[in-house]
Design an enzyme around this catalytic site. Structure first.
Site, PDB file in Angstrom:
ATOM      1  N   ASP A 193       0.849  -1.231   0.147  1.00  0.00           N
ATOM      2  CA  ASP A 193      -0.006  -0.170   0.071  1.00  0.00           C
ATOM      3  C   ASP A 193       0.924   1.313  -0.052  1.00  0.00           C
ATOM      4  O   ASP A 193       1.742   1.278   0.569  1.00  0.00           O
ATOM      5  CB  ASP A 193      -0.896   0.025   1.161  1.00  0.00           C
ATOM      6  CG  ASP A 193      -2.024   1.066   1.273  1.00  0.00           C
ATOM      7  OD1 ASP A 193      -3.198   0.421   0.975  1.00  0.00           O
ATOM      8  OD2 ASP A 193      -1.838   2.240   1.304  1.00  0.00           O
ATOM      9  N   ILE A 194       0.582   2.202  -0.634  1.00  0.00           N
ATOM     10  CA  ILE A 194       1.345   3.494  -0.894  1.00  0.00           C
ATOM     11  C   ILE A 194       1.248   4.372   0.335  1.00  0.00           C
ATOM     12  O   ILE A 194       2.180   5.155   0.515  1.00  0.00           O
ATOM     13  CB  ILE A 194       0.717   4.214  -2.175  1.00  0.00           C
ATOM     14  CG1 ILE A 194       1.603   5.173  -2.675  1.00  0.00           C
ATOM     15  CG2 ILE A 194      -0.462   5.261  -1.756  1.00  0.00           C
ATOM     16  CD1 ILE A 194       1.433   5.781  -3.987  1.00  0.00           C
ATOM     17  N   ASN A 224     -12.873  -3.208   2.464  1.00  0.00           N
ATOM     18  CA  ASN A 224     -13.655  -2.212   2.481  1.00  0.00           C
ATOM     19  C   ASN A 224     -14.392  -2.114   1.354  1.00  0.00           C
ATOM     20  O   ASN A 224     -14.271  -2.234   0.136  1.00  0.00           O
ATOM     21  CB  ASN A 224     -13.094  -0.673   2.603  1.00  0.00           C
ATOM     22  CG  ASN A 224     -12.130  -0.677   3.907  1.00  0.00           C
ATOM     23  OD1 ASN A 224     -12.616  -1.124   5.147  1.00  0.00           O
ATOM     24  ND2 ASN A 224     -10.737  -0.244   3.693  1.00  0.00           N
ATOM     25  N   GLU A 233     -12.323   3.497  -1.313  1.00  0.00           N
ATOM     26  CA  GLU A 233     -11.827   4.545  -1.804  1.00  0.00           C
ATOM     27  C   GLU A 233     -11.576   4.160  -3.301  1.00  0.00           C
ATOM     28  O   GLU A 233     -11.348   4.746  -4.274  1.00  0.00           O
ATOM     29  CB  GLU A 233     -10.881   5.310  -1.248  1.00  0.00           C
ATOM     30  CG  GLU A 233     -11.130   5.850   0.104  1.00  0.00           C
ATOM     31  CD  GLU A 233     -10.161   6.833   0.794  1.00  0.00           C
ATOM     32  OE1 GLU A 233      -8.735   6.841   0.318  1.00  0.00           O
ATOM     33  OE2 GLU A 233     -10.546   7.770   1.507  1.00  0.00           O
ATOM     34  N   VAL A 234     -10.983   2.876  -3.432  1.00  0.00           N
ATOM     35  CA  VAL A 234     -10.578   2.451  -4.759  1.00  0.00           C
ATOM     36  C   VAL A 234     -11.610   1.372  -5.391  1.00  0.00           C
ATOM     37  O   VAL A 234     -12.009   0.349  -4.701  1.00  0.00           O
ATOM     38  CB  VAL A 234      -9.030   1.880  -4.994  1.00  0.00           C
ATOM     39  CG1 VAL A 234      -8.958   1.543  -6.313  1.00  0.00           C
ATOM     40  CG2 VAL A 234      -8.140   2.884  -4.242  1.00  0.00           C
ATOM     41  N   HIS A 257     -10.326  -5.272  -3.118  1.00  0.00           N
ATOM     42  CA  HIS A 257      -9.023  -5.523  -2.880  1.00  0.00           C
ATOM     43  C   HIS A 257      -9.051  -5.975  -1.319  1.00  0.00           C
ATOM     44  O   HIS A 257     -10.036  -5.418  -0.634  1.00  0.00           O
ATOM     45  CB  HIS A 257      -8.158  -4.410  -2.923  1.00  0.00           C
ATOM     46  CG  HIS A 257      -8.779  -3.057  -2.781  1.00  0.00           C
ATOM     47  ND1 HIS A 257      -9.590  -2.431  -2.998  1.00  0.00           N
ATOM     48  CD2 HIS A 257      -8.535  -2.444  -1.186  1.00  0.00           C
ATOM     49  CE1 HIS A 257     -10.021  -1.315  -2.511  1.00  0.00           C
ATOM     50  NE2 HIS A 257      -9.411  -1.279  -1.313  1.00  0.00           N
TER      51      HIS A 257
HETATM   52  P1  5GP Z   1      -9.701   1.477   0.412  1.00  0.00           P
HETATM   53  O1  5GP Z   1     -10.222   2.360   1.238  1.00  0.00           O
HETATM   54  O2  5GP Z   1     -10.456   1.414  -1.161  1.00  0.00           O
HETATM   55  O3  5GP Z   1      -9.993  -0.042   0.886  1.00  0.00           O
HETATM   56  O4  5GP Z   1      -8.350   1.395   0.367  1.00  0.00           O
HETATM   57  C1  5GP Z   1      -7.540   1.892  -0.654  1.00  0.00           C
HETATM   58  C2  5GP Z   1      -6.159   1.655  -0.445  1.00  0.00           C
HETATM   59  O5  5GP Z   1      -5.317   1.989  -1.636  1.00  0.00           O
HETATM   60  C3  5GP Z   1      -5.625   2.878   0.713  1.00  0.00           C
HETATM   61  O6  5GP Z   1      -5.044   2.094   1.431  1.00  0.00           O
HETATM   62  C4  5GP Z   1      -4.687   3.519  -0.469  1.00  0.00           C
HETATM   63  O7  5GP Z   1      -3.627   3.957   0.377  1.00  0.00           O
HETATM   64  C5  5GP Z   1      -4.138   2.468  -1.270  1.00  0.00           C
HETATM   65  N1  5GP Z   1      -3.820   3.115  -2.770  1.00  0.00           N
HETATM   66  C6  5GP Z   1      -4.252   4.479  -3.245  1.00  0.00           C
HETATM   67  N2  5GP Z   1      -3.836   4.754  -4.453  1.00  0.00           N
HETATM   68  C7  5GP Z   1      -2.673   3.797  -4.478  1.00  0.00           C
HETATM   69  C8  5GP Z   1      -1.592   3.593  -5.483  1.00  0.00           C
HETATM   70  O8  5GP Z   1      -1.517   4.394  -6.428  1.00  0.00           O
HETATM   71  N3  5GP Z   1      -0.769   2.639  -5.020  1.00  0.00           N
HETATM   72  C9  5GP Z   1      -0.772   1.845  -4.010  1.00  0.00           C
HETATM   73  N4  5GP Z   1       0.355   0.921  -3.863  1.00  0.00           N
HETATM   74  N5  5GP Z   1      -1.643   2.140  -3.108  1.00  0.00           N
HETATM   75  C10 5GP Z   1      -2.511   3.206  -3.383  1.00  0.00           C
END
Ligand code: 5GP
Length: 127
Positions: free
Chosen positions: A39-40, A97, A105-106, A110
């Site tokens: 994760d970034i 999530n 958020e994505v 995942h």
């Molecule tokens: P969500 O809230 O959708 O479950 O989590 C999305 C995750 O993706 C977050 O923890 C965020 O830090 C990670 N993320 C967002 N953009 C990128 C990216 O460009 N590269 C990587 N490796 N992780 C990302």
């Protein structure tokens, strides 16, 4: 910003772009059905994301539309990555999530793998 987590799948989401190689990632595992990368913005000493290669927004979308091979492959990848990262013995957390209340958020399915320290209770006790 949280997303709905509902189809239609957005081909321009960040993870779709990572899968196409348009955006780099720190890869930890890849096979025919899944990709795993750091994760970034890590929330624990180990914070890895495992994603299916298919175009699925959520577990509902995935379970309705994915083949048996895709489902088996993705779930196996989650376990394989956890084992390869050495998380099995000390323990870890797998979390996904979904949608607005889940804080997704994505909009590509995942699973987060967190580890490397004791992680406390499941959900922070916020109001
Ligand atoms: P969500 O809230 O959708 O479950 O989590 C999305 C995750 O993706 C977050 O923890 C965020 O830090 C990670 N993320 C967002 N953009 C990128 C990216 O460009 N590269 C990587 N490796 N992780 C990302």
């Amino acid at each position: 910003m949280p997303v709905s987590g509902l189809p239609p799948y957005d081909d321009n989401n960040i993870f779709a772009r990572i899968l196409r190689g348009e955006i780099p990632c720190k890869k930890v595992y890849e096979d025919a059905h899944a990709l795993a990368f750091h994760d970034i913005n890590p929330q624990a000493p180990v914070h890895v994301l495992v994603i299916p290669k298919g175009k699925y927004c959520s577990f509902a979308d995935f379970s309705a539309g994915a083949s048996e091979a895709e489902i088996a492959g993705f779930i196996r990848a989650v376990g394989t990555v956890a084992r390869q990262l050495g998380l099995e013995a000390p323990g870890y957390r797998a979390l996904a999530n979904m949608g607005a209340h889940g804080g997704q958020e994505v909009p590509h399915l995942h699973v987060h793998l967190f580890g490397g320290r004791p992680l406390g209770r499941m959900i922070p006790s916020a109001g």
